[in-house]
Design a protein around this motif. Structure first.
Motif, short mmCIF file in Angstrom:
data_model
loop_
_atom_site.label_atom_id
_atom_site.label_comp_id
_atom_site.label_asym_id
_atom_site.label_seq_id
_atom_site.Cartn_x
_atom_site.Cartn_y
_atom_site.Cartn_z
N PHE A 96 0.83 -1.21 0.00
CA PHE A 96 0.00 0.00 0.00
C PHE A 96 0.86 1.26 0.00
N GLU A 97 0.30 2.33 -0.51
CA GLU A 97 0.95 3.64 -0.53
C GLU A 97 0.35 4.46 0.61
N PRO A 98 1.15 4.85 1.59
CA PRO A 98 0.62 5.61 2.72
C PRO A 98 -0.12 6.87 2.28
N ARG A 99 -1.24 7.12 2.91
CA ARG A 99 -2.04 8.31 2.60
C ARG A 99 -1.63 9.42 3.57
N VAL A 100 -0.73 10.30 3.10
CA VAL A 100 -0.20 11.36 3.96
C VAL A 100 -1.18 12.53 3.99
N THR A 101 -1.74 12.80 5.16
CA THR A 101 -2.71 13.89 5.30
C THR A 101 -2.15 15.08 6.05
N GLN A 102 -1.06 14.87 6.79
CA GLN A 102 -0.42 15.95 7.54
C GLN A 102 1.08 15.91 7.26
N ARG A 103 1.68 17.09 7.07
CA ARG A 103 3.13 17.14 6.80
C ARG A 103 3.80 18.05 7.83
N ALA A 104 4.97 17.62 8.27
CA ALA A 104 5.76 18.42 9.22
C ALA A 104 7.23 18.11 9.00
N VAL A 105 8.07 19.12 9.17
CA VAL A 105 9.51 18.96 8.94
C VAL A 105 10.20 18.39 10.16
N GLU A 106 9.83 18.84 11.36
CA GLU A 106 10.50 18.42 12.58
C GLU A 106 9.82 17.17 13.15
N TRP A 107 10.66 16.23 13.65
CA TRP A 107 10.11 15.00 14.21
C TRP A 107 9.30 15.27 15.47
N GLN A 108 9.67 16.29 16.22
CA GLN A 108 8.89 16.62 17.41
C GLN A 108 7.48 17.03 17.01
N THR A 109 7.37 17.74 15.89
CA THR A 109 6.06 18.14 15.39
C THR A 109 5.28 16.93 14.88
N VAL A 110 5.99 16.03 14.17
CA VAL A 110 5.33 14.80 13.71
C VAL A 110 4.74 14.06 14.89
N ALA A 111 5.55 13.86 15.95
CA ALA A 111 5.08 13.14 17.13
C ALA A 111 3.91 13.86 17.78
N GLY A 112 3.95 15.19 17.81
CA GLY A 112 2.87 15.96 18.41
C GLY A 112 1.57 15.81 17.65
#
Length: 297
Positions: free
Chosen positions: A218-234
């Motif tokens: 499957f191809e992941p459906r990316v709905t949110q984008r963030a540059v920093e990993w802390q932001t991704v985790a948040g």
């Protein structure tokens, strides 16, 4: 002000004469015959335009006494400059600009930089957090000297040394249906929205992290984008999706997020990159220390 245009050997001979107050002893101390030593002093006096040494009284003239402090400083500064240059040449001093991927800030970077600081305490290290793509561009543009990057096998004009591998893990909201499992099948994330960083910030790294999902069909459906990993985790903690990340990111633990190992334990590679053919001894020293430090992780 008139340009001095002085011979450092003449100044050195003068300082030794001022300390010995005797031409024979001064020449012997320098390991030269007295006639050429006397010629050095005579040429310096001609350049100054006044006698520097009273040969009858065996003492400095007022002119010589006035010149002596500056002569000593000049010799000391040149000697200090030579030693400073040699220390840089030996990789013991100078400035090193190091780029690093944000995901390495809490894992690889502290150990490598601490080890380098112990090995080269006289070197000023300037750390610059950058994406892998940004580091490769900065290396080519000579804006940084070495970079700690992810998923770079080779790059034009650069040397790349793999340091270590990290597992790829799943990043889940704490209340997620899979959060209670010790290991997660990637295929179980197929229907989930994903939080992920833009591909242009590190194409190889991006594709490597999403590789397990694509391998699962499957191809992941990316709905949110963030540059920093802390932001991704948040954003994951906020319930906006799931993600895949290198295991080192698990050091970032906002409330409401959990990390789970993946079945099959896919990995990502951390590497060191620097300009091909560089002769900077600091870069060579950093490469050696980083490789040894990473091997101990």
């Amino acid at each position: 002000m008139e340009r001095p245009d002085l011979d450092l050997r003449q100044l050195h001979a003068f300082v030794v004469l001022a300390e010995e107050l005797h031409f024979g002893r001064a020449a012997e101390r320098l390991g030269v015959a007295q006639p050429p030593f006397s010629q050095q002093i005579r040429r310096l006096e001609e350049r100054v335009g006044h006698p520097l040494f009273d040969r009858t009284a065996r003492e400095l003239t007022a002119v010589g006494a006035a010149l002596l402090p500056s002569a000593r400083r000049a010799i000391d500064e040149v000697a200090g400059g030579l030693e400073a240059a040699r220390r840089v040449g030996r990789g013991e001093a100078g400035r090193l600009r190091v780029g690093f991927a944000a995901s390495l800030a809490l894992t690889v970077v502290p150990g490598v930089i601490a080890a380098f600081g112990r090995a080269r305490p006289g070197v000023l290290v300037e750390m610059r957090e950058m994406t892998t793509s940004g580091q490769l561009s900065a290396l080519r543009g000579e804006e940084i000297d070495v970079g700690l990057v992810r998923e770079v096998d080779e790059a034009e004009g650069l040397q790349v040394l793999p340091l270590l591998t990290e597992e790829v893990v799943a990043v889940l909201p704490q209340g997620h249906r899979l959060a209670s499992r010790r290991r997660v099948e990637v295929a179980d994330l197929a229907a989930e929205p994903f939080v992920f960083f833009p591909r242009e910030h590190g194409p190889c790294f991006h594709d490597r992290l999403l590789g397990p999902a694509r391998a699962a069909g499957f191809e992941p459906r990316v709905t949110q984008r963030a540059v920093e990993w802390q932001t991704v985790a948040g954003l994951v903690a906020a319930g906006l999706g799931v993600s895949l990340a290198p295991a080192g990111v698990s050091a970032v633990r906002p409330a409401g997020v959990v990390y789970r190992r993946l079945v099959g334990a896919p990995t990502t590679t951390v590497a060191l990159a620097w300009r091909y053919g560089t002769r900077d001894p600091l870069v060579s020293a950093f490469v050696q220390v980083a490789a040894a430090s990473a091997a101990a992780i």
